[in-house]
Design an enzyme around this catalytic site. Structure first.
Site, mmCIF file in Angstrom:
data_model
loop_
_atom_site.group_PDB
_atom_site.id
_atom_site.type_symbol
_atom_site.label_atom_id
_atom_site.label_comp_id
_atom_site.label_asym_id
_atom_site.label_seq_id
_atom_site.Cartn_x
_atom_site.Cartn_y
_atom_site.Cartn_z
ATOM 1 N N ASP A 28 0.855 -1.187 0.000
ATOM 2 C CA ASP A 28 0.000 0.000 0.000
ATOM 3 C C ASP A 28 0.887 1.232 0.000
ATOM 4 O O ASP A 28 2.041 1.185 0.435
ATOM 5 C CB ASP A 28 -0.919 0.003 1.237
ATOM 6 C CG ASP A 28 -1.904 1.159 1.230
ATOM 7 O OD1 ASP A 28 -2.397 1.516 0.140
ATOM 8 O OD2 ASP A 28 -2.171 1.719 2.315
ATOM 9 N N HIS A 29 0.357 2.313 -0.514
ATOM 10 C CA HIS A 29 1.066 3.580 -0.485
ATOM 11 C C HIS A 29 0.776 4.300 0.835
ATOM 12 O O HIS A 29 -0.352 4.730 1.089
ATOM 13 C CB HIS A 29 0.611 4.473 -1.653
ATOM 14 C CG HIS A 29 1.144 4.010 -2.983
ATOM 15 N ND1 HIS A 29 0.410 4.120 -4.153
ATOM 16 C CD2 HIS A 29 2.321 3.444 -3.319
ATOM 17 C CE1 HIS A 29 1.133 3.648 -5.151
ATOM 18 N NE2 HIS A 29 2.294 3.232 -4.672
ATOM 19 N N TYR B 273 -4.922 4.792 0.174
ATOM 20 C CA TYR B 273 -6.010 3.955 -0.366
ATOM 21 C C TYR B 273 -5.631 3.132 -1.598
ATOM 22 O O TYR B 273 -6.449 2.954 -2.495
ATOM 23 C CB TYR B 273 -7.241 4.820 -0.707
ATOM 24 C CG TYR B 273 -7.513 5.961 0.226
ATOM 25 C CD1 TYR B 273 -7.726 5.751 1.585
ATOM 26 C CD2 TYR B 273 -7.535 7.276 -0.231
ATOM 27 C CE1 TYR B 273 -7.959 6.813 2.452
ATOM 28 C CE2 TYR B 273 -7.769 8.340 0.617
ATOM 29 C CZ TYR B 273 -7.980 8.106 1.961
ATOM 30 O OH TYR B 273 -8.215 9.163 2.804
ATOM 31 N N HIS B 274 -4.436 2.559 -1.622
ATOM 32 C CA HIS B 274 -4.024 1.788 -2.795
ATOM 33 C C HIS B 274 -3.563 0.368 -2.444
ATOM 34 O O HIS B 274 -2.497 -0.063 -2.889
ATOM 35 C CB HIS B 274 -2.890 2.517 -3.527
ATOM 36 C CG HIS B 274 -3.252 3.881 -4.012
ATOM 37 N ND1 HIS B 274 -2.307 4.866 -4.262
ATOM 38 C CD2 HIS B 274 -4.452 4.448 -4.289
ATOM 39 C CE1 HIS B 274 -2.905 5.967 -4.670
ATOM 40 N NE2 HIS B 274 -4.208 5.739 -4.697
ATOM 41 N N PRO B 275 -4.323 -0.416 -1.675
ATOM 42 C CA PRO B 275 -3.872 -1.780 -1.358
ATOM 43 C C PRO B 275 -3.860 -2.657 -2.614
ATOM 44 O O PRO B 275 -4.738 -2.544 -3.473
ATOM 45 C CB PRO B 275 -4.907 -2.265 -0.338
ATOM 46 C CG PRO B 275 -6.140 -1.470 -0.647
ATOM 47 C CD PRO B 275 -5.644 -0.121 -1.067
#
Length: 534
Positions: free
Chosen positions: A290-291, A464-466
């Site tokens: 994630d980011h 919000y980038h899993p």
């Protein structure tokens, strides 16, 4: 009996529902746990500020305690509605860069190199600037320039240039690096989610059935093949059967969860929860990436930010004046991609999202006064986490252990400190002099690296980038092969961000739709070259 059952009507699922049901003889079932996308704040772009606490449209997960982030549990919002997270996100249209996909292919995701995926981005896209070698102009997903831009967002772009970064009018053009305004997934000033772009135009097809409010509990397996799905809707258990394939599009959290609930996953974990093991696959749920993001906030002069904007004026401009004004803002209007002094390759390694408002704790905590926020994230984290089960109950949230900043070299932490430092550098530029007032987070603007490290541990959150929890590859540990078929199980594919071997250089929504576009051709046995049309 259906030819295809699609689990999850999010960014990928809506694409597959459209493409697979184009043949009137093909029967398609699309199952979504959330409701229809009727809420007006879904479609009004700036309405995202009002959706943040809506548990009906959001899975609203929390991670386990994160040891490197002061033991905090981080909030992970995910869309639970037709359109999935594309119905509640900030609409930034970013693809990543060619090097991302070429690295996928080199690592074993054969066929996913840039030259092969670009046609699918183009097929998906309808860009308001018209098409060219890199952009489509006839696809279902509308991509547009912002109708309304806050003066603070323009100040950010000017400040970024003063800090030494070039202006970039198109982050999806020949060069990604630089600062500028984001293009957004909007049409005529309204959100263009995957549900709006792909599902709504074909919802009346007689061979496509859409069921909302239905929680898939487990897959039905017979002789090593998936033959259907068990789901619960309005308190009743149902079984839908597939004579073709079941396609998991539930996302990087829920797709591995559903596999494990069905007996496909790490054997020890399945047995711990009393689940019979169908296939021991330790890699399911692993490789979670994630980011991680750090926000720098300043107060500003009254009357310019969105913090205390008149909701009545916003509504009048939007609903009575033809979708104009601040209601069309995606809030994260400007941003950029920069290559730091620590970058190990040619790609940008830090991304900015600028918000002309104060954003603390994902907007769930309102701060007094007026201000602005600069998000900064490290794009290529080395840390890896895992999705696991907290319970054998399908309605229970899975266990999310992100393991942020856990890489042995400490490189991720160094990069987050660098992201905070570069944020401070941009916000100190002359372009902000007329707007800048006292710092908020961090409370001092003269912190050294040790102080910035403490700030990161105390305040960093997800952007919000899993991704990555059902990794695609050609090795023995890969969860899916390059055709997205689950290794060891027939009749089952995973089509969502969970198959990404590594995170892309930017937001993950457009790449997820691209994955689904290409998956449709793989499922239907079409040659890749057909992606240039349709």
């Amino acid at each position: 009996m259906y030819d295809y059952i699609i689990v999850g009507a999010g960014s990928a699922g809506c694409v597959l529902a459209n493409r697979l049901s184009a043949d009137a003889q093909t029967r398609v079932l699309l199952i979504e746990a959330g409701p229809a996308d009727r809420h007006p704040f879904i479609h009004m772009p700036a309405g995202i500020a009002h959706l943040v606490n809506n548990r009906r449209l959001n899975w609203s997960y929390d991670t386990a305690s994160e040891p490197q982030l002061d033991g905090r549990r981080l909030w992970w919002p995910r869309g639970k509605v037709l359109g999935g997270s594309s119905a509640i996100n900030a609409m930034c249209y970013i693809r990543g860069v060619p090097g991302d996909y070429d690295r996928w292919a080199s690592a074993g995701a054969e066929g996913w190199h840039w030259d092969n995926v670009l046609p699918y981005f183009r097929r998906s896209e309808c860009n308001s600037r018209c098409g060219d070698a890199l952009h489509g102009d006839a696809g279902p997903l509308h991509v547009a320039d912002l109708r309304h831009v806050n003066p603070l967002s323009q100040a950010f772009i000017e400040a970024g240039q003063q800090a030494g970064w070039p202006h970039n009018p198109d982050f999806n053009g020949p060069q990604q690096q630089g600062v500028g305004l984001y293009q957004v997934t909007q049409k005529d000033g309204a959100r263009c989610s995957s549900a709006v772009a792909y599902l709504a135009p074909v919802r009346q097809r007689p061979n496509l059935q859409v069921i909302t409010g239905a929680l898939v509990e487990r897959l039905q397996l017979q002789g090593g093949r998936v033959t259907g799905v068990h789901y619960r809707v309005r308190g009743r258990s149902q079984l839908a059967q597939a004579q073709g394939e079941v396609l998991l599009c539930a996302g990087a959290i829920n797709s591995p969860q559903l596999l494990m609930l069905s007996g496909i996953g790490p054997a020890a974990e399945l047995r711990r929860h009393g689940i019979d093991v169908v296939l021991d696959q330790p890699a399911i749920g692993a490789n979670l990436q994630d980011h991680l993001d750090i926000c720098t906030l300043y107060h500003t002069v009254p009357g310019v930010s969105y913090d205390r904007a008149s909701e009545l004026k916003v509504a009048i401009d939007y609903y009575l004046r033809g979708r104009r004004g601040a209601g069309t803002s995606n809030v994260a209007e400007a941003g950029g991609f920069v290559r730091s002094r620590f970058a190990p390759d040619e790609r940008a390694d830090i991304q900015f999202h600028f918000v002309p408002a104060m954003l603390d704790n994902h907007g769930r905590q309102r701060l007094p006064g007026d201000g602005y926020t600069l998000h900064a994230c490290y794009l290529h984290p080395r840390s890896r986490g895992r999705i696991g089960l907290a319970s054998a109950d399908p309605a229970a949230a899975p266990r999310i252990q992100a393991n942020y900043l856990s890489d042995a070299e400490g490189f991720d932490l160094r990069m987050m400190v660098e992201a905070a430092r570069l944020s401070r550098d941009i916000l100190r530029q002359p372009a902000f002099e007329r707007w800048r007032r006292a710092p908020i987070f961090p409370a001092r603007d003269d912190l050294d690296d040790a102080g910035l490290e403490a700030f990161v541990r105390a305040k960093a959150e997800t952007i919000y980038h899993p991704a990555g929890t059902c990794r695609m590859g050609n090795d023995a540990r890969a969860v899916v092969d390059p055709q997205l078929r689950v290794n060891g199980i027939a009749g089952l594919r995973v089509v969502d961000a969970s198959v990404m071997p590594t995170l892309v250089t930017g937001n993950t929504n457009a790449p997820t739709m691209m994955i689904a576009e290409r998956a449709a051709d793989l499922i239907l046995g079409r040659a890749t070259t057909t992606a240039l049309t349709g």
